[in-house]
Design a protein around this motif. Structure first.
Motif, PDB file in Angstrom:
ATOM      1  N   GLY A  79      -4.541  -2.729   4.111  1.00  0.00           N
ATOM      2  CA  GLY A  79      -4.003  -2.243   5.344  1.00  0.00           C
ATOM      3  C   GLY A  79      -4.877  -1.137   5.800  1.00  0.00           C
ATOM      4  O   GLY A  79      -5.473  -1.156   7.056  1.00  0.00           O
ATOM      5  N   MET A 104      -3.058  -9.467   0.207  1.00  0.00           N
ATOM      6  CA  MET A 104      -3.030  -9.122  -1.286  1.00  0.00           C
ATOM      7  C   MET A 104      -2.009  -9.533  -2.081  1.00  0.00           C
ATOM      8  O   MET A 104      -0.786  -9.385  -1.384  1.00  0.00           O
ATOM      9  CB  MET A 104      -3.334  -7.709  -1.307  1.00  0.00           C
ATOM     10  N   LEU A 105      -2.188 -10.132  -3.191  1.00  0.00           N
ATOM     11  CA  LEU A 105      -1.092 -10.389  -3.831  1.00  0.00           C
ATOM     12  C   LEU A 105      -1.190  -9.572  -5.288  1.00  0.00           C
ATOM     13  O   LEU A 105      -2.231 -10.246  -6.205  1.00  0.00           O
ATOM     14  CB  LEU A 105      -0.884 -11.854  -4.175  1.00  0.00           C
ATOM     15  N   ALA A 106      -0.601  -8.571  -5.672  1.00  0.00           N
ATOM     16  CA  ALA A 106      -1.231  -7.758  -6.550  1.00  0.00           C
ATOM     17  C   ALA A 106      -0.225  -7.623  -7.692  1.00  0.00           C
ATOM     18  O   ALA A 106      -0.449  -8.498  -8.437  1.00  0.00           O
ATOM     19  CB  ALA A 106      -1.340  -6.313  -6.071  1.00  0.00           C
ATOM     20  N   THR A 107       0.717  -6.942  -7.739  1.00  0.00           N
ATOM     21  CA  THR A 107       1.776  -7.085  -8.660  1.00  0.00           C
ATOM     22  C   THR A 107       2.875  -7.961  -8.585  1.00  0.00           C
ATOM     23  O   THR A 107       3.708  -8.658  -9.300  1.00  0.00           O
ATOM     24  CB  THR A 107       2.926  -5.475  -8.845  1.00  0.00           C
ATOM     25  N   GLY A 108       3.014  -8.671  -7.208  1.00  0.00           N
ATOM     26  CA  GLY A 108       3.636  -9.615  -6.894  1.00  0.00           C
ATOM     27  C   GLY A 108       5.295  -9.194  -5.953  1.00  0.00           C
ATOM     28  O   GLY A 108       5.742  -9.931  -5.315  1.00  0.00           O
ATOM     29  N   GLY A 109       5.235  -7.826  -6.404  1.00  0.00           N
ATOM     30  CA  GLY A 109       6.513  -7.185  -5.815  1.00  0.00           C
ATOM     31  C   GLY A 109       6.785  -7.545  -4.013  1.00  0.00           C
ATOM     32  O   GLY A 109       7.810  -7.815  -3.770  1.00  0.00           O
ATOM     33  N   SER A 110       5.953  -7.280  -3.412  1.00  0.00           N
ATOM     34  CA  SER A 110       5.825  -7.472  -1.880  1.00  0.00           C
ATOM     35  C   SER A 110       6.218  -8.906  -1.635  1.00  0.00           C
ATOM     36  O   SER A 110       7.102  -9.039  -0.770  1.00  0.00           O
ATOM     37  CB  SER A 110       4.556  -6.971  -1.281  1.00  0.00           C
ATOM     38  N   LEU A 129       4.083  -6.703   7.043  1.00  0.00           N
ATOM     39  CA  LEU A 129       3.405  -5.639   7.720  1.00  0.00           C
ATOM     40  C   LEU A 129       2.941  -4.704   6.390  1.00  0.00           C
ATOM     41  O   LEU A 129       3.644  -4.466   5.283  1.00  0.00           O
ATOM     42  CB  LEU A 129       4.455  -4.986   8.376  1.00  0.00           C
ATOM     43  N   ARG A 130       2.009  -4.097   6.676  1.00  0.00           N
ATOM     44  CA  ARG A 130       1.032  -4.164   7.699  1.00  0.00           C
ATOM     45  C   ARG A 130       0.063  -5.161   7.818  1.00  0.00           C
ATOM     46  O   ARG A 130      -0.348  -5.748   8.716  1.00  0.00           O
ATOM     47  CB  ARG A 130       0.343  -2.787   7.939  1.00  0.00           C
ATOM     48  N   ALA A 131      -0.437  -5.394   6.258  1.00  0.00           N
ATOM     49  CA  ALA A 131      -1.746  -6.230   6.351  1.00  0.00           C
ATOM     50  C   ALA A 131      -1.771  -7.291   6.806  1.00  0.00           C
ATOM     51  O   ALA A 131      -2.701  -8.115   7.216  1.00  0.00           O
ATOM     52  CB  ALA A 131      -2.779  -5.930   5.081  1.00  0.00           C
ATOM     53  N   LEU A 180       7.254  -4.244   4.632  1.00  0.00           N
ATOM     54  CA  LEU A 180       7.519  -3.644   3.363  1.00  0.00           C
ATOM     55  C   LEU A 180       6.352  -2.476   2.895  1.00  0.00           C
ATOM     56  O   LEU A 180       5.300  -2.885   3.343  1.00  0.00           O
ATOM     57  CB  LEU A 180       7.239  -4.748   2.305  1.00  0.00           C
ATOM     58  N   TYR A 181       6.682  -1.659   2.302  1.00  0.00           N
ATOM     59  CA  TYR A 181       5.547  -0.911   1.732  1.00  0.00           C
ATOM     60  C   TYR A 181       5.857  -0.589   0.142  1.00  0.00           C
ATOM     61  O   TYR A 181       6.852  -0.953  -0.308  1.00  0.00           O
ATOM     62  CB  TYR A 181       5.350   0.590   2.389  1.00  0.00           C
ATOM     63  N   ARG A 182       4.760  -0.380  -0.443  1.00  0.00           N
ATOM     64  CA  ARG A 182       4.602  -0.168  -2.245  1.00  0.00           C
ATOM     65  C   ARG A 182       5.125   1.224  -2.342  1.00  0.00           C
ATOM     66  O   ARG A 182       4.310   2.129  -1.659  1.00  0.00           O
ATOM     67  CB  ARG A 182       3.605  -0.640  -2.725  1.00  0.00           C
ATOM     68  N   ASP A 192      -0.130 -12.519   3.688  1.00  0.00           N
ATOM     69  CA  ASP A 192      -0.676 -11.040   3.114  1.00  0.00           C
ATOM     70  C   ASP A 192      -1.962 -11.264   2.809  1.00  0.00           C
ATOM     71  O   ASP A 192      -2.002 -12.147   1.617  1.00  0.00           O
ATOM     72  CB  ASP A 192       0.388 -10.529   2.242  1.00  0.00           C
ATOM     73  N   ASP A 228      -7.847  -1.406  -0.097  1.00  0.00           N
ATOM     74  CA  ASP A 228      -6.375  -1.156   0.336  1.00  0.00           C
ATOM     75  C   ASP A 228      -6.663  -1.895   1.744  1.00  0.00           C
ATOM     76  O   ASP A 228      -7.344  -1.477   2.612  1.00  0.00           O
ATOM     77  CB  ASP A 228      -6.080   0.288   0.639  1.00  0.00           C
TER      78      ASP A 228
END
Ligand code: PRP
Ligand code: URA
Length: 209
Positions: free
Chosen positions: A202, A133-139, A78-80, A102-104, A131, A200
């Motif tokens: 979401g 987006m896979l950006a930093t990978g944290g989520s 969530l959300r995107a 999860l939110y960043r 998801d 973004d």
């Protein structure tokens, strides 16, 4: 080691271009994400096991293949991630859907979990975590941690756009999780956004800012 698949199918690439375009409005953005999710699901299910059953055609009896009845689970972050669910369910309608929220944190860029609800038979299912987006990978790492903590053993990760940094982080944290990407972009910017990316995900899906 995790395998990374970047889909080069022309239909996926074509639709992704319009998803990236900042002039694409919410309605069209949603429709395109849904369509790309369906096309990606077609590729990601390529290794689903089959079994033979007997079927009678108007001409004669024959053996023919059907899916071997693997239990699937779909987990949008969530959300995107929600924007990709219906498109995937068009091809695997019997999949159960869990949710991980999860939110960043905007300062640290670290993911914070605020929700998790999964099918009760987690151990028996093959999961696809989605998801855009896979950006930093944290989520992605945190969502998969959460899923594994609850007993999941077979997990794939699917996203529209990834940064090389995020791919490396996810591979390192979860070497057993194969990664399916529509496009591997150039890099992250100083705010943790993927360049060139789509902005973004979401906000663009839900029309928020
Ligand atoms: C976005 C995106 C991913 C995450 C990726 O969500 O949908 O979940 O960022 O970034 P990462 O790889 O650096 O963790 P966001 O945190 O903006 O939350 P939202 O979906 O609620 O908008
Ligand atoms: N999350 C987004 O929605 N977009 C990015 O580019 C990075 C993280």
């Amino acid at each position: 080691m995790a395998k990374v698949f970047v889909f080069d199918h022309p239909l996926i690439q074509h639709k992704l271009t319009y998803i990236r375009d900042k002039n694409t409005g919410t309605k069209e953005f949603r429709e395109l994400v849904d369509e790309v999710a369906t096309l990606m699901a077609f590729e990601i299910t390529r290794d689903m096991p089959l079994e033979d059953i007997e079927v009678e055609t108007p001409v004669q009896k024959t053996k023919s293949k059907v899916l071997a009845g693997k239990k699937m689970g779909l987990v949008p972050i969530l959300r995107a991630g929600i924007g990709m669910v219906d498109g995937i369910l068009k091809l695997i309608p019997a999949a159960k859907v869990g949710h991980i929220g999860l939110y960043r944190d905007p300062e640290t860029l670290k993911p914070v979990e605020y929700y998790a609800k999964l099918p009760s038979d987690v151990e028996e299912r093959d999961f696809i975590v989605v998801d855009p987006m896979l950006a930093t990978g944290g989520s992605a790492v945190e969502a998969i941690n959460s899923l594994k903590k609850r007993g999941a053993k077979h997990i794939k990760f699917m996203c529209l756009i990834a940064a090389p940094e995020g791919v490396d982080v996810l591979k390192e944290a979860h070497p057993d999780v194969d990664i399916y990407i529509a496009a591997l972009d150039e890099k992250l910017n100083d705010h943790g956004y993927i360049v060139p990316g789509l902005g973004d995900a979401g906000d663009r899906l839900f029309g928020t800012k």
